[in-house]
Design a protein around this motif. Sequence first.
Motif, short mmCIF file in Angstrom:
data_model
loop_
_atom_site.label_atom_id
_atom_site.label_comp_id
_atom_site.label_asym_id
_atom_site.label_seq_id
_atom_site.Cartn_x
_atom_site.Cartn_y
_atom_site.Cartn_z
N ALA A 232 0.84 -1.22 0.00
CA ALA A 232 0.00 0.00 0.00
C ALA A 232 0.87 1.26 0.00
N LYS B 220 -0.39 2.12 10.27
CA LYS B 220 0.34 1.72 9.07
C LYS B 220 1.63 2.56 8.92
N GLU B 221 1.46 3.84 9.14
CA GLU B 221 2.59 4.76 8.99
C GLU B 221 3.67 4.48 10.05
N VAL C 282 2.15 -2.56 9.17
CA VAL C 282 2.17 -2.07 7.78
C VAL C 282 1.04 -2.68 6.94
N ARG D 234 12.35 5.66 -2.28
CA ARG D 234 12.60 5.71 -0.84
C ARG D 234 13.38 4.47 -0.38
N ASN E 57 2.56 3.11 1.56
CA ASN E 57 2.90 3.60 2.90
C ASN E 57 3.81 4.83 2.89
N LEU E 58 3.46 5.79 2.06
CA LEU E 58 4.19 7.06 2.10
C LEU E 58 3.60 7.90 3.23
N ILE E 59 4.41 8.82 3.75
CA ILE E 59 3.89 9.70 4.81
C ILE E 59 3.09 10.82 4.14
N PRO E 60 1.79 10.90 4.44
CA PRO E 60 0.92 11.81 3.67
C PRO E 60 1.27 13.29 3.79
N MET F 24 5.41 1.35 9.15
CA MET F 24 6.39 1.58 8.08
C MET F 24 7.66 2.21 8.66
N PHE G 228 13.69 11.25 4.15
CA PHE G 228 13.65 11.07 5.61
C PHE G 228 14.42 9.85 6.09
#
Lengths: 231, 387
Positions: free
Chosen positions: A93, B274-275, B383, A156, A95-98, B278, A108
């Motif tokens: 999914a 989830k974040e 995650v 990333r 999983n980027l930081i929004p 990760m 980062f």
Amino acid sequence: MAIIDLKNVKKIYNDSEVPVNAVNGVNLAFEKGEFAAIVGPSGSGKTTLLNMLGGLDSVTEGHITVDGTLVNNLKGSKLINFRLMNIGFVFQAYNLIPVLTARENVEFIMELQGKPAKERALRAHELLSAVGLAERANNRPNKLSGGQQQRVAVARALAPKPKFILADEPTANLDSKSTENLLEIMERLNKEEKITFIFSTHDARVVKKAHRVITVEDGKVIKDETKKQSE
Amino acid sequence: MIAIIIGIFAGTFASALMRGMMEQRVENVINTELSHIQFHHPDFLKLKEPEKYMENLPEKIAVIDSAQGVEAHSERIIISSMVSSAETGSGVQLSGINPTKEKKVTNLHEQIIAGDYFEAGKVKRIVIGKKLAEKLKVKVKSKVVLTFQALDDTLVYEGFKVAGIFETVNSTYDETHAFVRYDELAKALEMPQSTCHEIAVLMEDNKAVDSTKINFAKAFPSLDVQSWTDLSPEMRVLTKSMELMTYIFIGIILLALLFSIINTMLMVVLERTKEIGMLMSVGMNKLRVFTMILLESVYLSGFAGIIGVVIGYGTAKFTSVSGIDLTGLYGEGLRNYGYDPVIFPDIDFPMVINITLMVLLTGVVASLVPARKALKLNPAEAVRTDM
């Protein structure tokens, strides 16, 4: 010499009344620069195998060695630091930081590594260019398509210059065109950066692109096939 | 966040309101009722008998006048009396005063709502409180009869005309106190020359009261010298406990805030499982994850808290000039307890700093539970969580 070596690796979950053998005596070795896919039906143990390779899940029995380091022996901050310096992760999914832009999302991890700002900016630009998103560097994830987000996730994963990248179903949420595009980018980076890519996947398109296909069933490797690569 | 802002605003403003009420009460007690220091015959306050008076007034006044920091003083004759109108009667504490001197010590003359405060030339005049006037059903120029015991134990009946009616913030005081001229009362009581029951001293600075009282007590060992805090111990308790009460009040609000932040931050951790998974997967160590949650909690509480404190401070400062008039709501109730129904909130900068620090500390404490929850997450499972 193998960069990753699995010797008789077992994972038994004792959470339920009946113990579950998720991975049952796997022996595998990955060379530097491999482009491998682990395939198998749901519940076959491929994600567990990937998690153990990434140090996210413990090994019940056996040994996992990465570049001479016995991962089983690493605990706490040593294990976290090992992941930070050696492994890149690509998630299903994205999983980027929004709240961060594409560039900041790439940067980062290098910040966690303690890299200086100039080096981080240069590397982020280089990687976003490599995945074809240099012009979208200042966009936040919500302004990017699913395929673009996954390309940022690949950038990333490559940012900390890991020894290998683990990608858990990276194309599961993508359409055909985005999948094709992503796979081409990953294959190119695999060749250019000589980084080992290991996928867990159901996707036939990934299997088609992979140079090596490892089939897992009931926690065991039932087939390990390396394709001949045309120049 | 809005809940935190409202909570902190309410806490800050309510504290300023409480503090203002207390300060005003103390001020009223000093300026209207007690002044700073009082002298009495050692048995007077206990027995309240007219023969327990102090002698040699000029000698005492000379010492008081020579003391540093004394702004004014007033000598009083104080007796218990019945005051009767054509309708009814009531018991009062009758004070014989020198109006010119009394004006410098108390502010009663500023609280006259009808008539005047012993205008020159008019004799046998009495000034009474509004509540007593209502009870006796008298108004200005009405005649009342005072009945009291003279020094020779005979009963004295004296007729007085109501010169003025005062209204202080303390309705009980208004009902139980009446004032006539010193000379007239002294004559009726047959008090000896240069005597009185009470000398009230007003100081220039409240901070000098204790040291001056000690000096006076040394100078007059045969007299009872007391400060306003000795005369009104409940005021002393009120003053000393005021600050503590304020912080307890803020503490209760912060306790509610604590649970609110914990709840918000737990939701944040849940929404961002989830974040966080990760971040932990890619190699963010536990200290950084903890710091991230801690800072977010502190930013949340700090930002909202500071806005709340600033609004509370601004509102308190604004209303400290105009005052908040509760006359229509709880005026009578407040007056019965001696509080001014027009409240001027009082807030100072150290109080603002302390509240801000308490809010930030609450943010730190509130982060512990969600941070612990975040640290307990399994990154591999986190995650893959679907939110």
